[in-house]
Write an enzyme that holds these catalytic residues in place. Structure first.
Site, short mmCIF file in Angstrom:
data_model
loop_
_atom_site.label_atom_id
_atom_site.label_comp_id
_atom_site.label_asym_id
_atom_site.label_seq_id
_atom_site.Cartn_x
_atom_site.Cartn_y
_atom_site.Cartn_z
N GLU A 156 1.14 -0.90 0.31
CA GLU A 156 0.16 0.01 -0.04
C GLU A 156 0.62 1.66 0.24
O GLU A 156 0.33 2.36 0.96
CB GLU A 156 -0.63 0.02 1.42
CG GLU A 156 -2.04 -0.80 1.38
CD GLU A 156 -2.89 -1.44 2.81
OE1 GLU A 156 -2.79 -0.16 3.51
OE2 GLU A 156 -3.56 -1.94 2.71
N GLU B 220 -5.27 -8.00 1.27
CA GLU B 220 -5.74 -8.21 2.64
C GLU B 220 -6.82 -7.41 1.94
O GLU B 220 -7.88 -7.23 1.03
CB GLU B 220 -4.72 -7.17 2.85
CG GLU B 220 -3.47 -6.95 3.50
CD GLU B 220 -3.29 -5.19 4.77
OE1 GLU B 220 -4.21 -4.54 4.47
OE2 GLU B 220 -2.30 -4.97 4.34
O1 IFM Z 1 -3.59 -2.93 9.68
C1 IFM Z 1 -3.28 -1.90 8.27
C2 IFM Z 1 -2.27 -3.33 7.42
O2 IFM Z 1 -1.28 -2.86 8.18
C3 IFM Z 1 -2.41 -2.46 6.14
N1 IFM Z 1 -3.62 -2.58 5.36
C4 IFM Z 1 -4.94 -1.92 5.90
C5 IFM Z 1 -4.97 -2.43 7.40
C6 IFM Z 1 -5.90 -1.81 8.01
O3 IFM Z 1 -6.28 -0.21 8.28
#
Ligand code: IFM
Length: 468
Positions: free
Chosen positions: A182, A368
Site C-alpha cells: 500500500e 488483504e
Molecule cells: O492494519 C492495516 C494494514 O497494516 C495495512 N492495510 C490496512 C490494515 C487495516 O487498516
C-alpha cells in the site's frame, strides 16, 4: 451432548454459496505485518523505524500505544505458527522488518534478524504453509527518514539494496515476494495527511514520495530477479472503490481526481508503463513533474508475476476546494465497521474486475481484506464475532462473483491473523480472526477463525467433488 452454542451453530453453516467458483489450488491465507505483531523493538539488533518514532511521540497514536510489545510474536512465533496451522490455512502473508534486518538502512544485513526470519520461514514450511513475504510494510529505518525519507530519490535505491539482500538471504525459504504494501498509505497518509509515520503534512512531499515508492518497487523487482531468478514478485496496492456524490460534473471530476491520487498513481506506472492524463492533470503541477526522470517509467513497469490487491472501502467523492486535490471523501454507507469504513461486498467485485480489465491480465491475489469490530470475550470465554463472519461471507462471495466474471483470482488473505497494533489507532481496533489479550498474550480463535477453517474445508470438498 450436542453443542448448541452460537459458535457451533454458525460453524455449521460455514460456506459461501459460490465456493465452487474458487479454483483448485486457491490460496486461503491470513495476513500480518512485522511492526504490528512482532514487538521486541529493542532486541536482536533491531534499530528504530519511523513507526517507533511516531508512536513514541506524544499525541500521535491512540493512548500513546506503541509496537514495543504488540503481540510479542518475536518470542511466541512457534506457538503462533501452531495456531495458524490449526486454522487450516494454506498460506500466510507476513512482512519482514527493514529496521530489524538492516537497522541503518544500508549495508550488510543483521545476522540475528536473518536467523530469526530463517527460523520463522522454516517453521512455516515445516507446517506445510506457504509464505508470501512483504518486504516493506511501512517501517522505514529512522536513519533514512533523517536523510529525507521517501520524498528523496535515494531512498528508492536504499530499498532496492535491502530487498535484493533480503531475497538473497531468505529466498531459499520463500518464493513469493511482495515489494511494497500500500504505497498510498506510505506516501499520502505518511507525508500528506500526516496521520501515519513519519507524520509530515506536505502534499508536494507526498507526491514525491509516491513516485519514489513506485521507483523503489521497479528497482527492487530487478534486484530480486537477479538474486533469485525463480522468485515470483508483485506489488500490493490498496484499491478503493470511488463513486461521485452526485451526477454533477464537479463531483464526477472530483471522483476522477481522487481515483488519480489514490489508485491510478500506483496502478498506472506499474501495469501500464505511464502516468495517465488523469494523474498528470491532478498531480503533475503539484509535484509529480519535478521528480519523474527519463527512464523511470520503464524501471517501474518491470514485468511482475501477480497483482496484489488490498481492499477495504467504497468512498464517496464530492468537489470541495477546502480539501486536498479539491475532493472531500466520505465513507459510503450503509453498514460500517468500528473504523467507520463501509461494508459493501460488491465493491470488492468491482475493484477486482477493474484491475483485471483496465490494468493487468496477471493473476490477482487479494492480499488483504477484513474489518475491525468491537469484539469482546464473553462469559463463556468465547469471542462470537458474528459481524466479521457476515463480513467475510459477503466479501468472499463477492470474490467468487469476480471469478465467475472472469477475474483470474488465485488467493485471498484475510486481514488479520491476530488482533494487532493498528498504527495510529493503536490497540483500539481489532481486525484479527484471533483475539489477543494484550496483557497476558493469550490468543483465542474467534468464531470467524472457526468459520474460515470450515470454509477452507468446504472448498476442499467442493474441489474433490468436481474432480470426481
Ligand atoms: O492494519 C492495516 C494494514 O497494516 C495495512 N492495510 C490496512 C490494515 C487495516 O487498516
Amino acid at each position: 451432548m450436542t453443542d448448541t452454542t452460537p459458535a457451533a451453530r454458525l460453524r455449521a453453516e460455514a460456506s459461501v454459496e459460490n465456493v465452487g467458483a474458487f479454483p483448485q489450488g486457491f490460496r486461503w491465507g491470513l495476513a500480518t505485518a512485522a511492526y504490528q505483531i512482532e514487538g521486541a523493538a529493542h532486541e536482536g539488533g533491531r534499530g528504530p523505524s519511523i513507526w517507533d518514532t511516531f508512536s513514541h511521540t506524544p499525541g500521535l497514536s491512540h493512548h500513546g500505544d506503541t509496537g514495543d510489545i504488540a503481540c510479542d510474536h518475536y518470542h511466541r512465533w512457534e506457538a503462533d505458527l501452531d495456531l495458524l496451522a490449526s486454522l487450516g490455512v494454506t498460506d500466510y502473508r507476513l512482512s519482514v522488518s527493514w529496521s530489524r534486518l538492516q537497522p541503518g538502512g544500508r549495508g550488510d544485513l543483521n545476522p540475528a534478524a536473518v536467523a530469526f526470519y530463517r527460523e520463522l520461514l522454516a517453521g512455516l514450511s515445516a507446517r506445510g504453509i506457504r509464505p508470501l513475504v512483504t518486504l516493506y510494510h511501512w517501517d522505514l529505518p529512522q536513519p533514512l527518514e533523517e536523510e529525507g525519507g521517501w520524498p528523496v530519490r535515494d531512498t528508492a535505491y536504499r530499498f532496492a539494496e535491502f530487498a535484493t539482500k533480503t531475497v538473497e538471504a531468505l529466498g531459499d525459504l520463500a518464493s513469493d515476494w511482495v515489494t511494497l504494501n500500500e504505497p498510498w498509505c506510505s506516501s499520502f497518509l505518511g507525508y500528506g495527511r500526516g496521520a501515519h509515520a513519519p507524520g509530515r503534512q506536505d502534499y508536494r512531499a507526498a507526491i514525491h514520495a509516491a513516485h519514489h515508492l513506485n521507483l523503489a518497487h521497479g528497482l527492487a523487482v530487478a534486484g530480486i530477479r537477479a538474486a533469485r531468478p525463480g522468485a515470483s514478485v508483485g506489488i500490493t496496492n490498496i484499491v478503493t472503490d470511488i463513486v461521485p456524490a452526485t451526477d454533477a460534473p464537479d463531483d464526477a471530476a472530483a471522483a476522477l481526481r481522487l481515483d488519480a491520487s489514490s489508485n491510478r498513481i500506483f496502478l498506472d506506472p506499474v501495469y501500464l508503463g505511464e502516468y495517465s492524463a488523469a494523474v498528470w492533470d491532478t498531480l503533475g503541477e503539484r509535484g509529480l513533474a519535478e521528480v519523474v526522470l527519463d527512464g523511470d517509467l520503464a524501471i517501474i513497469a518491470a514485468p511482475t508475476d501477480f497483482a496484489g490487491v488490498n481492499h477495504y472501502q467504497r468512498v464517496i467523492a464530492s468537489h470541495d476546494e477546502s480539501q486536498p486535490f479539491d475532493v472531500l471523501e466520505v465513507p459510503a454507507e450503509p453498514a460500517t465497521t468500528s473504523f467507520g469504513w463501509s461494508v459493501i461486498p460488491a465493491s470488492l467485485t468491482s475493484v477486482l474486475t477493474r484491475v483485471s480489465r483496465e490494468f493487468t491480465p496477471l493473476p490477482i491475489y487479494v492480499t488483504e481484506n477484513g474489518a475491525s469490530y468491537n469484539d469482546y470475550v464473553d462469559p463463556n470465554g468465547d469471542v462470537v464475532d458474528t459481524e466479521r463472519v457476515d463480513y467475510l461471507r459477503g466479501y468472499l462471495s463477492a470474490a467468487g462473483d469476480a471469478i465467475e466474471a472472469g477475474v483470474d483470482l488465485r488467493g485471498y488473505y484475510a486481514w488479520s491473523f491476530l488482533d494487532n497494533f493498528e498504527w495510529a489507532e493503536g490497540y483500539s481496533k481489532r481486525f484479527g480472526l484471533v483475539w489477543v489479550d494484550y496483557r497476558t498474550q493469550e490468543r483465542i480463535p474467534k468464531l470467524s477463525a472457526h468459520w474460515y477453517r470450515r470454509l477452507i474445508e468446504d472448498h476442499r470438498a467442493a474441489v474433490a467433488h468436481f474432480a470426481a
